[in-house]
Design a protein around this motif. Sequence first.
Motif, PDB file in Angstrom:
ATOM      1  N   LEU A 170     -11.707  15.466   6.730  1.00 22.64           N
ATOM      2  CA  LEU A 170     -12.142  16.838   6.978  1.00 22.64           C
ATOM      3  C   LEU A 170     -13.450  17.181   6.271  1.00 22.64           C
ATOM      4  N   ALA A 171     -14.004  16.251   5.520  1.00 21.50           N
ATOM      5  CA  ALA A 171     -15.256  16.509   4.803  1.00 21.50           C
ATOM      6  C   ALA A 171     -16.191  15.314   4.948  1.00 21.50           C
ATOM      7  N   GLN A 172     -17.489  15.591   4.840  1.00 25.82           N
ATOM      8  CA  GLN A 172     -18.490  14.528   4.829  1.00 25.82           C
ATOM      9  C   GLN A 172     -18.549  13.984   3.398  1.00 25.82           C
ATOM     10  N   ILE A 173     -17.812  12.928   3.141  1.00 28.67           N
ATOM     11  CA  ILE A 173     -17.572  12.537   1.745  1.00 28.67           C
ATOM     12  C   ILE A 173     -18.582  11.541   1.178  1.00 28.67           C
ATOM     13  N   LYS A 174     -19.453  11.006   2.008  1.00 30.84           N
ATOM     14  CA  LYS A 174     -20.313   9.914   1.541  1.00 30.84           C
ATOM     15  C   LYS A 174     -21.165  10.279   0.338  1.00 30.84           C
ATOM     16  N   SER A 175     -21.600  11.530   0.278  1.00 29.43           N
ATOM     17  CA  SER A 175     -22.538  11.905  -0.786  1.00 29.43           C
ATOM     18  C   SER A 175     -21.844  12.315  -2.081  1.00 29.43           C
ATOM     19  N   TYR A 176     -20.520  12.339  -2.101  1.00 26.16           N
ATOM     20  CA  TYR A 176     -19.811  12.759  -3.309  1.00 26.16           C
ATOM     21  C   TYR A 176     -19.588  11.574  -4.247  1.00 26.16           C
ATOM     22  N   SER A 177     -19.745  11.846  -5.525  1.00 22.46           N
ATOM     23  CA  SER A 177     -19.482  10.812  -6.532  1.00 22.46           C
ATOM     24  C   SER A 177     -18.032  10.849  -7.009  1.00 22.46           C
ATOM     25  N   HIS A 178     -17.393  12.018  -6.906  1.00 22.83           N
ATOM     26  CA  HIS A 178     -16.031  12.195  -7.396  1.00 22.83           C
ATOM     27  C   HIS A 178     -15.211  13.002  -6.389  1.00 22.83           C
ATOM     28  N   ILE A 179     -13.959  12.603  -6.216  1.00 28.01           N
ATOM     29  CA  ILE A 179     -12.977  13.348  -5.438  1.00 28.01           C
ATOM     30  C   ILE A 179     -11.894  13.779  -6.422  1.00 28.01           C
ATOM     31  N   CYS A 180     -11.537  15.070  -6.428  1.00 28.04           N
ATOM     32  CA  CYS A 180     -10.685  15.592  -7.495  1.00 28.04           C
ATOM     33  C   CYS A 180      -9.526  16.405  -6.928  1.00 28.04           C
ATOM     34  N   CYS A 181      -8.348  16.261  -7.547  1.00 25.84           N
ATOM     35  CA  CYS A 181      -7.173  16.991  -7.066  1.00 25.84           C
ATOM     36  C   CYS A 181      -6.190  17.216  -8.199  1.00 25.84           C
ATOM     37  N   ALA A 182      -5.250  18.115  -7.969  1.00 32.57           N
ATOM     38  CA  ALA A 182      -4.116  18.278  -8.870  1.00 32.57           C
ATOM     39  C   ALA A 182      -3.104  17.179  -8.581  1.00 32.57           C
ATOM     40  N   ALA A 183      -2.310  16.828  -9.592  1.00 33.66           N
ATOM     41  CA  ALA A 183      -1.306  15.772  -9.425  1.00 33.66           C
ATOM     42  C   ALA A 183       0.052  16.276  -9.890  1.00 33.66           C
ATOM     43  N   GLY A 184       1.017  16.263  -8.958  1.00 37.01           N
ATOM     44  CA  GLY A 184       2.390  16.639  -9.278  1.00 37.01           C
ATOM     45  C   GLY A 184       3.331  15.468  -9.094  1.00 37.01           C
ATOM     46  N   THR A 185       3.407  14.960  -7.856  1.00 38.98           N
ATOM     47  CA  THR A 185       4.157  13.723  -7.606  1.00 38.98           C
ATOM     48  C   THR A 185       3.235  12.516  -7.547  1.00 38.98           C
ATOM     49  N   GLY A 186       1.941  12.752  -7.343  1.00 41.34           N
ATOM     50  CA  GLY A 186       0.981  11.656  -7.207  1.00 41.34           C
ATOM     51  C   GLY A 186       0.750  11.245  -5.766  1.00 41.34           C
ATOM     52  N   THR A 187       1.442  11.891  -4.823  1.00 35.19           N
ATOM     53  CA  THR A 187       1.330  11.500  -3.415  1.00 35.19           C
ATOM     54  C   THR A 187      -0.072  11.742  -2.877  1.00 35.19           C
ATOM     55  N   MET A 188      -0.595  12.943  -3.086  1.00 33.14           N
ATOM     56  CA  MET A 188      -1.947  13.223  -2.606  1.00 33.14           C
ATOM     57  C   MET A 188      -2.968  12.376  -3.346  1.00 33.14           C
ATOM     58  N   LEU A 189      -2.805  12.219  -4.649  1.00 32.06           N
ATOM     59  CA  LEU A 189      -3.755  11.418  -5.417  1.00 32.06           C
ATOM     60  C   LEU A 189      -3.828   9.998  -4.870  1.00 32.06           C
ATOM     61  N   ALA A 190      -2.675   9.386  -4.603  1.00 30.22           N
ATOM     62  CA  ALA A 190      -2.663   8.034  -4.045  1.00 30.22           C
ATOM     63  C   ALA A 190      -3.342   8.000  -2.684  1.00 30.22           C
ATOM     64  N   GLY A 191      -3.107   9.026  -1.860  1.00 30.19           N
ATOM     65  CA  GLY A 191      -3.741   9.087  -0.555  1.00 30.19           C
ATOM     66  C   GLY A 191      -5.245   9.233  -0.651  1.00 30.19           C
ATOM     67  N   LEU A 192      -5.714  10.056  -1.584  1.00 30.31           N
ATOM     68  CA  LEU A 192      -7.161  10.238  -1.745  1.00 30.31           C
ATOM     69  C   LEU A 192      -7.820   8.970  -2.252  1.00 30.31           C
ATOM     70  N   VAL A 193      -7.120   8.230  -3.106  1.00 28.42           N
ATOM     71  CA  VAL A 193      -7.667   6.946  -3.552  1.00 28.42           C
ATOM     72  C   VAL A 193      -7.830   6.025  -2.349  1.00 28.42           C
ATOM     73  N   ARG A 194      -6.829   5.968  -1.504  1.00 28.34           N
ATOM     74  CA  ARG A 194      -6.921   5.144  -0.290  1.00 28.34           C
ATOM     75  C   ARG A 194      -8.057   5.585   0.629  1.00 28.34           C
ATOM     76  N   GLY A 195      -8.215   6.907   0.775  1.00 25.84           N
ATOM     77  CA  GLY A 195      -9.194   7.427   1.720  1.00 25.84           C
ATOM     78  C   GLY A 195     -10.597   7.522   1.183  1.00 25.84           C
ATOM     79  N   SER A 196     -10.786   7.307  -0.102  1.00 21.27           N
ATOM     80  CA  SER A 196     -12.113   7.430  -0.704  1.00 21.27           C
ATOM     81  C   SER A 196     -12.912   6.154  -0.526  1.00 21.27           C
ATOM     82  N   LEU A 197     -14.178   6.237  -0.892  1.00 26.24           N
ATOM     83  CA  LEU A 197     -15.096   5.108  -0.753  1.00 26.24           C
ATOM     84  C   LEU A 197     -15.199   4.351  -2.078  1.00 26.24           C
ATOM     85  N   PRO A 198     -15.586   3.084  -2.033  1.00 22.45           N
ATOM     86  CA  PRO A 198     -15.595   2.261  -3.258  1.00 22.45           C
ATOM     87  C   PRO A 198     -16.445   2.811  -4.397  1.00 22.45           C
TER      88      PRO A 198
END
Length: 313
Positions: A170-198
């Motif tokens: 849902l976002a143009q993520i290429k220009s971002y250096s960091h992706i940040c979120c809250a962590a409760g169960t870790g589900t979203m965090l794990a997904g964002l790690v998968r969906g992020s760039l190296p």
Amino acid sequence: MVKLILIKKVFNQPVDLTKAVVQPLASDLLHNKNVAMDVLRLDRIHPVISGNKWFKLKYHIQQAQQQNKKGILSFGGAWSNHLVATALACRQAELESIGIIRGEEPALPSATLQELQEYHMQLRFVSRQAYSDEAALITALQSLYPDYYIVPQGGQSELGVQGAAEILQLAQIKSYSHICCAAGTGTMLAGLVRGSLPHQQVIGICSLKLPEHDNSIHRFVKQYAGGQQHYTLFYDYHFGGYARKTGELIDFMNAIYETHDLPTDFVYTGKLLFGMMHLAGSGYFEPGSRLLIVHSGGLQGNRSLPAGTLTFL
């Protein structure tokens, strides 16, 4: 009558991902540190199935339908964002729903519990001791409700991670250096790690008071992040523990809203924004860093606060 009309309107309102706009935040602090901060407003995609909840639920709902299950059964507390989203998502998908509620049934139900009943979720209350023995509880529930598809609390599972990985589409993520979120169960965090760039670092602000080196979130993310290691968890911004708060956090949330017209909740996103601003102010980010903050919704939980605590309720 007005309330019934509003409920019916919400019943029929689909999730609208086009409303997940990216909102830039500007402040003297960020300007002085040469750090850019944008917020992906997932809280706007639906008034109930809000934030990251839809992404963590969507593949579970598909599985329940494909397996011809009668409905979905899931877990949460008396103010659970996950259960509210599950109840309405099931209603829209023409599935029944059962909520396993942590703790004894209260004499006066919370606004969230009342809302669950309005969405026709059946509520089953279990003691905190029974709730804490997850394996035994799930085994018993599978026997009692064989026609129901069981979704772990918060959607914490491979399917939940799979859905959460799609958030960054849902976002143009290429220009971002960091992706940040809250962590409760870790589900979203794990997904964002998968969906992020190296080249990107994914940051999780832990909402629970946990030991730093061996805890449930870290273990889950390590298992489900697809072998990726470019993430960091911070444990210093829980304000006393899960769903705990202080006057400092409430004041910060009110200030963020007044300055940026950005509502947050005291369980997750308020702590997330506080942590990110503190890290930026302390020089954690290199000059020129660009941060994407994922707003995970969950604003309905603010209803547990006394009237007047927040300026935007």
